[in-house]
Structures are given as C-alpha cells and as structure tokens.
Design an enzyme around this catalytic site. Structure first.
Site, PDB file in Angstrom:
ATOM      1  N   LEU A  38     -17.914 -41.919   1.254  1.00  0.00           N
ATOM      2  CA  LEU A  38     -16.782 -42.819   1.041  1.00  0.00           C
ATOM      3  C   LEU A  38     -15.995 -42.443  -0.212  1.00  0.00           C
ATOM      4  O   LEU A  38     -15.421 -43.295  -0.878  1.00  0.00           O
ATOM      5  CB  LEU A  38     -17.272 -44.267   0.949  1.00  0.00           C
ATOM      6  CG  LEU A  38     -18.071 -44.758   2.160  1.00  0.00           C
ATOM      7  CD1 LEU A  38     -18.668 -46.134   1.909  1.00  0.00           C
ATOM      8  CD2 LEU A  38     -17.182 -44.786   3.409  1.00  0.00           C
ATOM      9  N   THR A  39     -15.952 -41.152  -0.522  1.00  0.00           N
ATOM     10  CA  THR A  39     -15.197 -40.664  -1.675  1.00  0.00           C
ATOM     11  C   THR A  39     -14.141 -39.664  -1.203  1.00  0.00           C
ATOM     12  O   THR A  39     -14.105 -39.277  -0.035  1.00  0.00           O
ATOM     13  CB  THR A  39     -16.124 -39.971  -2.695  1.00  0.00           C
ATOM     14  OG1 THR A  39     -16.570 -38.719  -2.153  1.00  0.00           O
ATOM     15  CG2 THR A  39     -17.332 -40.844  -3.020  1.00  0.00           C
ATOM     16  N   GLY A  55     -21.658 -40.437  -1.048  1.00  0.00           N
ATOM     17  CA  GLY A  55     -20.524 -39.532  -1.159  1.00  0.00           C
ATOM     18  C   GLY A  55     -19.570 -39.551   0.012  1.00  0.00           C
ATOM     19  O   GLY A  55     -18.425 -39.085  -0.104  1.00  0.00           O
ATOM     20  N   TYR A  85     -38.116 -41.728 -10.963  1.00  0.00           N
ATOM     21  CA  TYR A  85     -36.958 -40.848 -11.019  1.00  0.00           C
ATOM     22  C   TYR A  85     -37.285 -39.679 -11.952  1.00  0.00           C
ATOM     23  O   TYR A  85     -37.296 -39.822 -13.186  1.00  0.00           O
ATOM     24  CB  TYR A  85     -35.723 -41.585 -11.523  1.00  0.00           C
ATOM     25  CG  TYR A  85     -35.215 -42.687 -10.623  1.00  0.00           C
ATOM     26  CD1 TYR A  85     -35.667 -42.817  -9.312  1.00  0.00           C
ATOM     27  CD2 TYR A  85     -34.277 -43.598 -11.078  1.00  0.00           C
ATOM     28  CE1 TYR A  85     -35.199 -43.833  -8.489  1.00  0.00           C
ATOM     29  CE2 TYR A  85     -33.795 -44.611 -10.262  1.00  0.00           C
ATOM     30  CZ  TYR A  85     -34.269 -44.724  -8.970  1.00  0.00           C
ATOM     31  OH  TYR A  85     -33.806 -45.734  -8.160  1.00  0.00           O
ATOM     32  N   PRO A 130     -23.302 -47.367  -3.032  1.00  0.00           N
ATOM     33  CA  PRO A 130     -22.153 -48.127  -2.546  1.00  0.00           C
ATOM     34  C   PRO A 130     -21.034 -47.263  -1.969  1.00  0.00           C
ATOM     35  O   PRO A 130     -20.145 -47.799  -1.297  1.00  0.00           O
ATOM     36  CB  PRO A 130     -21.667 -48.882  -3.790  1.00  0.00           C
ATOM     37  CG  PRO A 130     -22.091 -48.011  -4.928  1.00  0.00           C
ATOM     38  CD  PRO A 130     -23.412 -47.431  -4.509  1.00  0.00           C
ATOM     39  N   HIS A 151     -40.548 -51.659  -6.798  1.00  0.00           N
ATOM     40  CA  HIS A 151     -39.720 -50.647  -6.136  1.00  0.00           C
ATOM     41  C   HIS A 151     -39.927 -50.628  -4.625  1.00  0.00           C
ATOM     42  O   HIS A 151     -38.978 -50.428  -3.856  1.00  0.00           O
ATOM     43  CB  HIS A 151     -40.027 -49.274  -6.737  1.00  0.00           C
ATOM     44  CG  HIS A 151     -38.917 -48.302  -6.604  1.00  0.00           C
ATOM     45  ND1 HIS A 151     -38.817 -47.170  -7.376  1.00  0.00           N
ATOM     46  CD2 HIS A 151     -37.830 -48.261  -5.789  1.00  0.00           C
ATOM     47  CE1 HIS A 151     -37.724 -46.493  -7.044  1.00  0.00           C
ATOM     48  NE2 HIS A 151     -37.120 -47.125  -6.080  1.00  0.00           N
TER      49      HIS A 151
END
Length: 330
Positions: A210-211, A208, A56, A204, A124
């Site tokens: 599901l926002t 975005g 990251y 989850p 990973h």
C-alpha cells in the site's frame, strides 16, 4: 500530531507509533547508525512511542534502542513483548506464558533497554493450553510491581480479549490490520472499542503493497519472510500489484503519498486504532506520519474502499507455518 490514549485510563500517545522489528534485519540489513537516524526523525515528526520485542533479532532491537536511550534519555514510551521461545536442540518454536518465563523475559528486556520499566508489555503469542485468566493475573502482578505501566496481547481473538478483560483492563491488542487485512473488523475492532482497549495495528501498509514503492519480485525474494508469503509469490504478487495500482492512482489524485492515505484510512476507521508502521527509511517514515494529519470524510473513505474493496487481496496473509500462534476467529 494527534494523540490517542493507551487503554481507557492510560497515557496519551501519538496517533501512530514506530515498529522496531525492521532495525533487526527482518526485511533487510540495517545499521545502528541508520536506526539512530530513524529514531531522531521519529521524534522530529512527533512520534513518541517505540514497539519492539525480545525476539526481534533475538534481543538486538532492544539493545539498539537501549543504546539510543542511553545517549538521548527517556524520549520514547516503550512497548516490548515476550512469550515466543525456541527449543535450543531442534529450533522448534513454542510459546510460554508462565509467570516464571514472562517475569524472567521482562527482566532481560529491561536490562537490554536500560530502563527499570516499560510502558506496555505484550504477550507476543498466547500459549493455548494455559488459561488466559491465569496469564492476565501474572501481567496484573507486573503492573502492581511497577515493572510495566500496562499490558496487552498480540494476535488474540475477541473472545480471548473479553476473558482477559474480566480479570483486569487490557490496554492494547496488537493485530495486523490494513486495507488488505480486514479480519479485525469482524469482532476485534468492536471488542476493543467496547472495552477501552487500543487496537495497535501492525503492517498498516500491507508490508509495502500500500505504498508508492511496493516490493517487486526481486525485493520479495530477497526477504526471508516475503519470499514464501502467499501474497508475495507469483501469480499473487502480480495480481496484488495490479490491484493496488488503483489505490496508488487515487492517492496521487488526492495529492498524498499512498502510505499516508493507508494510515489515514486506518485512523478514520476507528478511534481505538493506533497504527505502528515499520520502516528503516526516515523519508518513508515522514510519509507515514503524514497520514496522521489527513482529514478524510465520508466521500474520501468511500473512494478508498471503491479502489480496494474488501477481499481484493490475492493469497492468504500467512503461510501455514506463519499462522502458527495467532488465534483465528473468523
């Protein structure tokens, strides 16, 4: 906040964690000051674990977390990952699960984080040519050496999990899981429940979708990842926004943020699930954390799945290039 145990016999963690990929610019720029404010808010909300990786920002996320911990102390349980590599000459991605690489990568992560051990260490991406039993032995050795508290794998199949678990208990498997990605229910959720493994659910809230403020075309095109992702290119994006409008309407009717309802749905699907949403916004984090306190019954779960039935999403969750590495099992 509700807690859930890491693995069968591990420590208790808050029911949701915080993914720290976003603080390294994956979806947009973020300053270190913003990251520190976000971490402070997570602690206020009762979130006690951070999930990062050595890739990251090519170590940037771990370095930022390390500087935060140097100032605040050991206030989070930490998870990090290794195993994804890039050829320095060509930039091509490959995977290395050898004992030498995982040990060296872990030591580098510990230095960046400023700690002598992490609570959870993931492979990973699995190196397909290397037996997972060999990799599990390596990870078990790192547990015995006190370098890690427990270990897991990211994006592996249930069959691989079972093979690994025959060698040593696997504390966690990380996989994308949401109302928009239901594949884990075809064996992975069940395997985790049977083996005492936690299914750590990334993305989850469907990156975005599901926002209450889903990415529009402009925001999607500004993201290096979303601009090519099948669910965020037209005509799929417009179709997915229309489909998730039903979910936003339901959340509004229930008087909760859509993101909170998406997280609550996951937590109520299985006691083995620990969602780790990622955000740069402390306000959004508070909405996500609200999901850990929502009590959903049979009727509420049914209404959610009526709004977003299995298979509602338009487009694959990854491009062909993005699918390089995750194990497909259904």
């Amino acid at each position: 906040m509700e807690s859930r145990r890491l693995g069968r016999d591990g420590p208790e963690l808050s029911a949701i964690g915080l993914g720290a990929m976003n603080i390294s610019g994956f979806y947009g720029p973020a300053t270190e000051e913003e990251a520190f404010t976000l971490f402070d808010r997570a602690r206020e909300l009762g979130i006690d674990h951070l999930d990062t990786s050595n890739v990251y920002g090519m170590g940037h996320s771990e370095e930022v977390i390390g500087r935060y911990l140097a100032d605040r102390g050991p206030v989070f349980r930490l998870a990090t990952k290794a195993g994804i590599c890039r050829d320095p000459a060509t930039g091509a991605r490959y995977y290395d699960n050898s004992a030498a690489h995982l040990t060296e990568a872990l030591e580098a992560s510990l230095r960046r984080l400023g700690v002598d051990h992490v609570d959870l260490f993931y492979v990973h991406r699995r190196e397909a040519e290397r037996p997972i039993e060999e990799v599990t032995e390596t990870l078990a050795g790192l547990v015995r050496a006190g370098k890690i508290g427990a270990f897991g794998f990211s994006e592996i199949a249930p069959s691989s999990l079972r093979r690994a678990a025959e060698v040593h208990p696997v504390a966690a498997v990380q996989s994308e899981y949401s109302l928009g990605v239901r594949a884990p229910e075809l064996g992975l959720v069940q395997a985790c429940e049977a083996l005492g493994t936690r299914l750590v659910a990334f993305s989850p809230v469907g990156r975005g979708l599901l926002t209450d403020t889903p990415p529009d075309r402009t925001r999607a095109e500004a993201s290096a990842f979303l601009k090519d992702n099948p669910r965020f290119v037209e005509p799929n994006l417009s179709a997915n926004l229309a489909a998730t409008d039903r979910f936003r309407s339901l959340a509004a009717e229930m008087g909760v943020p859509a993101a909170a309802l998406a997280v609550a749905w996951l937590l109520w699907r299985s006691p083995s699930v620990i969602p780790i949403p990622g955000t740069r916004n402390p306000g959004h984090l508070a909405e996500l954390a609200q999901g850990a306190g929502l009590a959903l019954g049979t009727s509420e779960m049914a209404r959610i799945e009526e709004a977003l039935p299995v298979g509602w999403a338009h487009g694959d969750r990854y491009t062909d290039a993005q699918w390089h590495g995750p194990e497909r099992f259904c």
